[in-house]
Scaffold this motif. Sequence first.
Motif, PDB file in Angstrom:
ATOM      1  N   SER A 126       1.688   5.623 -15.899  1.00 52.34           N
ATOM      2  CA  SER A 126       2.070   6.708 -14.994  1.00 52.34           C
ATOM      3  C   SER A 126       1.502   6.534 -13.587  1.00 52.34           C
ATOM      4  CB  SER A 126       1.612   8.054 -15.574  1.00 52.34           C
ATOM      5  OG  SER A 126       0.198   8.076 -15.719  1.00 52.34           O
ATOM      6  N   LEU A 127       0.397   5.815 -13.469  1.00 52.38           N
ATOM      7  CA  LEU A 127      -0.209   5.577 -12.155  1.00 52.38           C
ATOM      8  C   LEU A 127       0.106   4.188 -11.617  1.00 52.38           C
ATOM      9  CD1 LEU A 127      -3.734   7.211 -12.697  1.00 52.38           C
ATOM     10  CD2 LEU A 127      -1.772   8.163 -11.466  1.00 52.38           C
ATOM     11  N   GLY A 128       1.019   3.502 -12.282  1.00 53.55           N
ATOM     12  CA  GLY A 128       1.332   2.140 -11.877  1.00 53.55           C
ATOM     13  C   GLY A 128       1.892   2.034 -10.469  1.00 53.55           C
ATOM     14  N   TRP A 129       2.473   3.121  -9.980  1.00 56.77           N
ATOM     15  CA  TRP A 129       3.055   3.101  -8.635  1.00 56.77           C
ATOM     16  C   TRP A 129       2.016   2.776  -7.570  1.00 56.77           C
ATOM     17  CZ3 TRP A 129       1.062   6.559  -5.108  1.00 56.77           C
ATOM     18  CH2 TRP A 129       0.338   7.643  -5.638  1.00 56.77           C
ATOM     19  N   ILE A 130       0.739   3.110  -7.859  1.00 63.32           N
ATOM     20  CA  ILE A 130      -0.315   2.836  -6.873  1.00 63.32           C
ATOM     21  C   ILE A 130      -0.444   1.334  -6.651  1.00 63.32           C
ATOM     22  CG2 ILE A 130      -2.785   3.028  -6.377  1.00 63.32           C
ATOM     23  CD1 ILE A 130      -2.817   5.583  -8.047  1.00 63.32           C
ATOM     24  N   GLN A 131      -0.530   0.593  -7.754  1.00 65.25           N
ATOM     25  CA  GLN A 131      -0.665  -0.857  -7.645  1.00 65.25           C
ATOM     26  C   GLN A 131       0.610  -1.505  -7.131  1.00 65.25           C
ATOM     27  OE1 GLN A 131      -3.509  -2.371  -7.901  1.00 65.25           O
ATOM     28  NE2 GLN A 131      -2.586  -4.329  -7.339  1.00 65.25           N
ATOM     29  N   MET A 132       1.742  -0.947  -7.488  1.00 60.95           N
ATOM     30  CA  MET A 132       3.014  -1.474  -6.982  1.00 60.95           C
ATOM     31  C   MET A 132       3.055  -1.382  -5.454  1.00 60.95           C
ATOM     32  SD  MET A 132       5.694   0.039  -9.826  1.00 60.95           S
ATOM     33  CE  MET A 132       7.143  -0.717  -9.065  1.00 60.95           C
ATOM     34  N   LEU A 161       6.769 -16.991   2.399  1.00 64.93           N
ATOM     35  CA  LEU A 161       6.981 -17.042   0.951  1.00 64.93           C
ATOM     36  C   LEU A 161       5.770 -16.503   0.194  1.00 64.93           C
ATOM     37  CD1 LEU A 161       8.696 -20.543   0.625  1.00 64.93           C
ATOM     38  CD2 LEU A 161       9.754 -18.306   0.253  1.00 64.93           C
ATOM     39  N   TYR A 162       4.597 -16.799   0.701  1.00 63.74           N
ATOM     40  CA  TYR A 162       3.353 -16.280   0.110  1.00 63.74           C
ATOM     41  C   TYR A 162       3.377 -14.749   0.107  1.00 63.74           C
ATOM     42  CZ  TYR A 162      -1.757 -15.191   0.523  1.00 63.74           C
ATOM     43  OH  TYR A 162      -3.025 -14.675   0.407  1.00 63.74           O
ATOM     44  N   GLY A 163       3.695 -14.157   1.254  1.00 64.15           N
ATOM     45  CA  GLY A 163       3.769 -12.698   1.324  1.00 64.15           C
ATOM     46  C   GLY A 163       4.936 -12.135   0.543  1.00 64.15           C
ATOM     47  N   GLY A 164       6.085 -12.810   0.642  1.00 66.07           N
ATOM     48  CA  GLY A 164       7.262 -12.345  -0.084  1.00 66.07           C
ATOM     49  C   GLY A 164       7.059 -12.351  -1.584  1.00 66.07           C
ATOM     50  N   GLY A 165       6.312 -13.345  -2.085  1.00 62.42           N
ATOM     51  CA  GLY A 165       6.019 -13.399  -3.515  1.00 62.42           C
ATOM     52  C   GLY A 165       5.258 -12.172  -3.981  1.00 62.42           C
ATOM     53  N   PHE A 166       4.350 -11.689  -3.141  1.00 64.91           N
ATOM     54  CA  PHE A 166       3.595 -10.489  -3.501  1.00 64.91           C
ATOM     55  C   PHE A 166       4.471  -9.240  -3.457  1.00 64.91           C
ATOM     56  CE2 PHE A 166      -0.243 -12.883  -3.524  1.00 64.91           C
ATOM     57  CZ  PHE A 166      -1.146 -12.121  -4.261  1.00 64.91           C
ATOM     58  N   VAL A 167       5.381  -9.199  -2.514  1.00 64.77           N
ATOM     59  CA  VAL A 167       6.313  -8.055  -2.458  1.00 64.77           C
ATOM     60  C   VAL A 167       7.146  -8.011  -3.737  1.00 64.77           C
ATOM     61  CG1 VAL A 167       8.305  -7.082  -1.280  1.00 64.77           C
ATOM     62  CG2 VAL A 167       6.406  -8.017   0.058  1.00 64.77           C
ATOM     63  N   VAL A 168       7.678  -9.162  -4.150  1.00 69.88           N
ATOM     64  CA  VAL A 168       8.473  -9.235  -5.378  1.00 69.88           C
ATOM     65  C   VAL A 168       7.633  -8.834  -6.582  1.00 69.88           C
ATOM     66  CG1 VAL A 168       9.656 -10.813  -6.955  1.00 69.88           C
ATOM     67  CG2 VAL A 168      10.086 -10.943  -4.494  1.00 69.88           C
ATOM     68  N   ALA A 169       6.384  -9.334  -6.636  1.00 64.08           N
ATOM     69  CA  ALA A 169       5.499  -8.998  -7.764  1.00 64.08           C
ATOM     70  C   ALA A 169       5.249  -7.498  -7.839  1.00 64.08           C
ATOM     71  CB  ALA A 169       4.180  -9.754  -7.624  1.00 64.08           C
ATOM     72  N   GLY A 170       5.232  -6.845  -6.682  1.00 61.68           N
ATOM     73  CA  GLY A 170       5.017  -5.403  -6.675  1.00 61.68           C
ATOM     74  C   GLY A 170       6.244  -4.617  -7.108  1.00 61.68           C
ATOM     75  N   LEU A 171       7.404  -5.116  -6.750  1.00 65.73           N
ATOM     76  CA  LEU A 171       8.639  -4.400  -7.087  1.00 65.73           C
ATOM     77  C   LEU A 171       9.041  -4.550  -8.546  1.00 65.73           C
ATOM     78  CD1 LEU A 171      10.766  -5.245  -3.907  1.00 65.73           C
ATOM     79  CD2 LEU A 171       9.582  -3.098  -4.432  1.00 65.73           C
ATOM     80  N   PHE A 172       8.551  -5.616  -9.187  1.00 65.54           N
ATOM     81  CA  PHE A 172       8.901  -5.885 -10.582  1.00 65.54           C
ATOM     82  C   PHE A 172       7.608  -6.011 -11.409  1.00 65.54           C
ATOM     83  CE2 PHE A 172      12.279  -7.444  -7.875  1.00 65.54           C
ATOM     84  CZ  PHE A 172      13.409  -6.928  -8.475  1.00 65.54           C
ATOM     85  N   PRO A 173       7.164  -4.932 -12.030  1.00 63.45           N
ATOM     86  CA  PRO A 173       5.873  -4.923 -12.722  1.00 63.45           C
ATOM     87  C   PRO A 173       5.870  -5.642 -14.065  1.00 63.45           C
ATOM     88  CG  PRO A 173       6.982  -2.832 -13.031  1.00 63.45           C
ATOM     89  CD  PRO A 173       7.826  -3.617 -12.054  1.00 63.45           C
ATOM     90  N   MET A 174       4.664  -5.923 -14.538  1.00 64.32           N
ATOM     91  CA  MET A 174       4.470  -6.495 -15.869  1.00 64.32           C
ATOM     92  C   MET A 174       4.809  -5.466 -16.942  1.00 64.32           C
ATOM     93  SD  MET A 174       0.854  -8.544 -15.565  1.00 64.32           S
ATOM     94  CE  MET A 174       0.977  -9.031 -17.312  1.00 64.32           C
TER      95      MET A 174
END
Length: 213
Positions: free
Chosen positions: A57-63, A99-112
């Motif tokens: 429920s708090l995952g949005w913070i890390q995203m 690409l380094y920054g973009g990879g982190f954006v993608v990782a945030g938009l699509f969680p584990m």
Amino acid sequence: MTTVTATRPLTRPRVRALLTAAAMAGPFFYAVAIAQMLTREGFDLRVHPISQLATGSLGWIQMISFVVTGAAVIALAVARRRLITEGTGRRAVPVLLGLYGGGFVVAGLFPMDPQNGFPIGAPGGPVALSWHAVVHSVGAAVAFTALAVACVVLVVDAIRRRSTRAAMGHGLVAVVMLLPMSPTESSVQIALTGAVAFTWTTMYAVRLRRLDR
């Protein structure tokens, strides 16, 4: 020798702002992560990677933390492109940093996926990867690999400029980014790898800011 463009007076404050944002990327990311590690029940860094804080429920913070941090790294790419006009990697490094920054954006938009008992109520062990968990992993892998390649390019540039200290620093970061994941301590290793990546990001942003005078 690396040179700096003669930016117009109106653009200099903008470049400095981009570099300031980049310098704050790592401290921001780890401040948010550590605060959650200490307050979210059930999280154990020895078992759960930082990315798993983006679940529950708090995952949005890390995203949001992932996306903001990635955007700050992209700011570094933009500032680097505006400042450095000569030398090895003048075109490649900004792309790789993007690409380094973009990879982190993608990782945030699509969680584990929730797993290994976190968040509370999640399955007690590993689960089959969902499509968004796969995208998350690919995004993170692209981010660290792109940074490694950028550092290799910067090593070559530093050698050509006869800057031994810079070559050693960039080279060390590249090696850390490319180390294979430990099968038993991957969560801790990922956290340490990220710390190295963001320390480099802060130091490089500060260095570029000193050049923009």
